[in-house]
Design an enzyme around this catalytic site. Structure first.
Site, PDB file in Angstrom:
ATOM      1  N   HIS A  69       0.841  -1.199   0.000  1.00 34.58           N
ATOM      2  CA  HIS A  69       0.000   0.000   0.000  1.00 34.58           C
ATOM      3  C   HIS A  69       0.874   1.245   0.000  1.00 34.58           C
ATOM      4  O   HIS A  69       1.784   1.393   0.828  1.00 34.58           O
ATOM      5  CB  HIS A  69      -0.958  -0.025   1.195  1.00 34.58           C
ATOM      6  CG  HIS A  69      -2.044  -1.045   1.012  1.00 34.58           C
ATOM      7  ND1 HIS A  69      -2.530  -1.827   2.016  1.00 34.58           N
ATOM      8  CD2 HIS A  69      -2.716  -1.411  -0.121  1.00 34.58           C
ATOM      9  CE1 HIS A  69      -3.479  -2.634   1.524  1.00 34.58           C
ATOM     10  NE2 HIS A  69      -3.598  -2.402   0.232  1.00 34.58           N
ATOM     11  N   GLU A  72       1.810   3.564   3.091  1.00 33.29           N
ATOM     12  CA  GLU A  72       2.235   2.904   4.329  1.00 33.29           C
ATOM     13  C   GLU A  72       3.768   2.904   4.404  1.00 33.29           C
ATOM     14  O   GLU A  72       4.435   1.872   4.463  1.00 33.29           O
ATOM     15  CB  GLU A  72       1.587   1.519   4.408  1.00 33.29           C
ATOM     16  CG  GLU A  72       0.055   1.674   4.426  1.00 33.29           C
ATOM     17  CD  GLU A  72      -0.751   0.389   4.339  1.00 33.29           C
ATOM     18  OE1 GLU A  72      -0.158  -0.704   4.483  1.00 33.29           O
ATOM     19  OE2 GLU A  72      -1.981   0.472   4.132  1.00 33.29           O
ATOM     20  N   GLU A 277       0.234  -5.292  10.891  1.00 24.64           N
ATOM     21  CA  GLU A 277      -0.198  -3.894  10.808  1.00 24.64           C
ATOM     22  C   GLU A 277       0.585  -3.153  11.886  1.00 24.64           C
ATOM     23  O   GLU A 277       0.406  -3.399  13.082  1.00 24.64           O
ATOM     24  CB  GLU A 277      -1.703  -3.779  11.071  1.00 24.64           C
ATOM     25  CG  GLU A 277      -2.567  -4.477  10.023  1.00 24.64           C
ATOM     26  CD  GLU A 277      -2.809  -3.648   8.774  1.00 24.64           C
ATOM     27  OE1 GLU A 277      -2.241  -2.539   8.653  1.00 24.64           O
ATOM     28  OE2 GLU A 277      -3.572  -4.121   7.918  1.00 24.64           O
TER      29      GLU A 277
HETATM   30  O1  0X9 Z   1      -7.011  -4.200   3.969  1.00 27.88           O
HETATM   31  C1  0X9 Z   1      -5.832  -4.574   3.869  1.00 27.88           C
HETATM   32  O2  0X9 Z   1      -5.329  -4.917   2.805  1.00 27.88           O
HETATM   33  C2  0X9 Z   1      -4.964  -4.641   5.126  1.00 27.88           C
HETATM   34  N1  0X9 Z   1      -5.197  -3.499   5.971  1.00 27.88           N
HETATM   35  S1  0X9 Z   1      -4.680  -2.002   5.489  1.00 27.88           S
HETATM   36  O3  0X9 Z   1      -5.220  -1.022   6.434  1.00 27.88           O
HETATM   37  N2  0X9 Z   1      -3.106  -1.911   5.603  1.00 27.88           N
HETATM   38  O4  0X9 Z   1      -5.100  -1.783   4.144  1.00 27.88           O
HETATM   39  C3  0X9 Z   1      -5.328  -5.877   5.926  1.00 27.88           C
HETATM   40  C4  0X9 Z   1      -5.381  -7.135   5.137  1.00 27.88           C
HETATM   41  C5  0X9 Z   1      -5.498  -8.341   6.009  1.00 27.88           C
HETATM   42  N3  0X9 Z   1      -6.489  -9.261   5.576  1.00 27.88           N
HETATM   43  C6  0X9 Z   1      -7.773  -9.254   6.081  1.00 27.88           C
HETATM   44  N4  0X9 Z   1      -8.176  -8.385   6.950  1.00 27.88           N
HETATM   45  N5  0X9 Z   1      -8.591 -10.214   5.661  1.00 27.88           N
HETATM   46 ZN    ZN Z   2      -1.954  -1.876   3.912  1.00 22.41          ZN
END
Ligand code: 0X9
Ligand code: ZN
Ligand code: CA
Ligand code: CA
Length: 315
Positions: A69, A72, A277
């Site tokens: 991302h 980040e 995270e």
């Molecule tokens: O949404 C995402 O891709 C990740 N969070 S972020 O805030 N960095 O974008 C988390 C992905 C982890 N997978 C699941 N939550 N299923």
């Molecule tokens: Zn992310």
């Protein structure tokens, strides 16, 4: 460039320079290559760290990926910390030397360099998340790389069909050259029928979480994930979380996603694959932009978890 005050964060060019320096100063244990190019033509840098780094030895392999991302940025610093620790520490730290000698450690600090460079355009943060490839047949730009992996892609309502959405899954699985290149690299580590990469962390921000598969389903077990395997994910995840104070949970406990990297790495390759995270725990949009002053503490915070993940590759 980064906004005033945040210059300690590494731009793509500065990150590349750090990797080149690590490979130059520690040529015996570090080699720099690339898994391919981004949409805009940037190399997707890959640093390998191991004794006899130029040789593919029969040692368990470990992968760290950062900056899927765009905004980040703290994650790129995390990958650079791993590079620094395992290269500069090799000569003087016996525990580091042992990990480097007994494994092949791969680090990809920028999975989405087009996005992270775009995010700092004009010395101002742009709040960008996705890739920078225009979506065919649409005026929208960018796909969420972490919804673009080819395992249960677009299966379960855990991503968006709308090109303008922040979690747009792309026109097809691996439509993005960046995810495709990293996946091809991981596929290429199947040697003699066995995947050499045993463990993986994909770093994100923020919320201070340790997450594991599956993301596409709320179920604890499913096709290719037995009760015993789910228990191992949870056990190792909790062990790592105990060292950094993050909250450990199955990723779908946070929210359901389809097409994320962990589901692909485990579902296709049985790689023990986690998402971290990072800092901070709470925060609105500012949560993506902590001041550069936190970099040393918030990257060092994961040293022990990184060591656990590396040593787990042998198990
Ligand atoms: O949404 C995402 O891709 C990740 N969070 S972020 O805030 N960095 O974008 C988390 C992905 C982890 N997978 C699941 N939550 N299923
Ligand atoms: Zn992310
Ligand atoms: Ca080696
Ligand atoms: Ca090997």
């Amino acid at each position: 460039d980064f906004p005033p005050g945040d210059e300690a964060y590494h731009t793509y060019a500065e990150t590349t320079a750090e990797l080149q320096k690590a490979a130059k100063d520690h040529g015996d244990i570090a080699t720099l290559s690339s898994v391919g190019k981004s949409h805009e033509g940037r190399e997707l840098n890959l640093l390998k760290i191991s004794d006899n780094a130029g040789t593919d030895e029969n040692e368990p392999e470990v992968l760290f990926t950062c900056n899927q991302h765009a905004r980040e940025h703290l994650t790129t610093e995390m990958c650079l910390r791993i590079v620094q620790r395992f290269t500069s520490g090799y000569a003087t730290d016996a525990a580091i030397k042992k990990m480097v000698d007994e494994h092949e450690i791969y680090v990809i600090p920028n999975v989405n360099p087009d996005g992270s460079e775009y995010d700092i355009t004009g010395g101002e943060y742009q709040g960008w998340r996705k890739t920078r490839k225009p979506v065919p047949g649409s005026s929208a730009i960018g796909t969420d790389p972490n919804r673009n992996w080819d395992y249960k892609w677009n299966c379960c309502g855990g991503s968006s069909n709308s090109p303008s959405a922040e979690d747009y899954h792309g026109p097809s699985a691996f439509s993005e050259p960046e995810t495709k290149a990293v996946a091809d690299f991981v596929d290429s580590r199947v040697v003699g029928g066995a995947q050499q990469i045993k463990t993986h962390i994909d770093f994100h921000t923020f919320s201070e979480l340790v997450l594991w598969p599956y993301g596409y389903t709320k179920a604890d077990t499913d096709t290719g994930l037995s009760e015993e395997e789910a228990k191992r994910f949870a056990d190792v995840g909790k062990q790592m979380a105990a060292t950094n104070g993050y909250t450990p949970e199955q990723s779908s406990d946070l929210y359901v996603t389809d097409g994320d990297v962990n589901d692909w790495a485990w579902g296709k390759h049985k790689i023990l694959s986690y998402t971290f995270e990072m800092y901070p725990k709470d925060g609105g949009i500012d949560g993506f932009y902590p001041p550069a002053s936190v970099i040393p503490e918030q990257t060092a915070r994961n040293d022990k978890a990184v060591d656990i993940l590396i040593n787990e590759a042998k198990a």
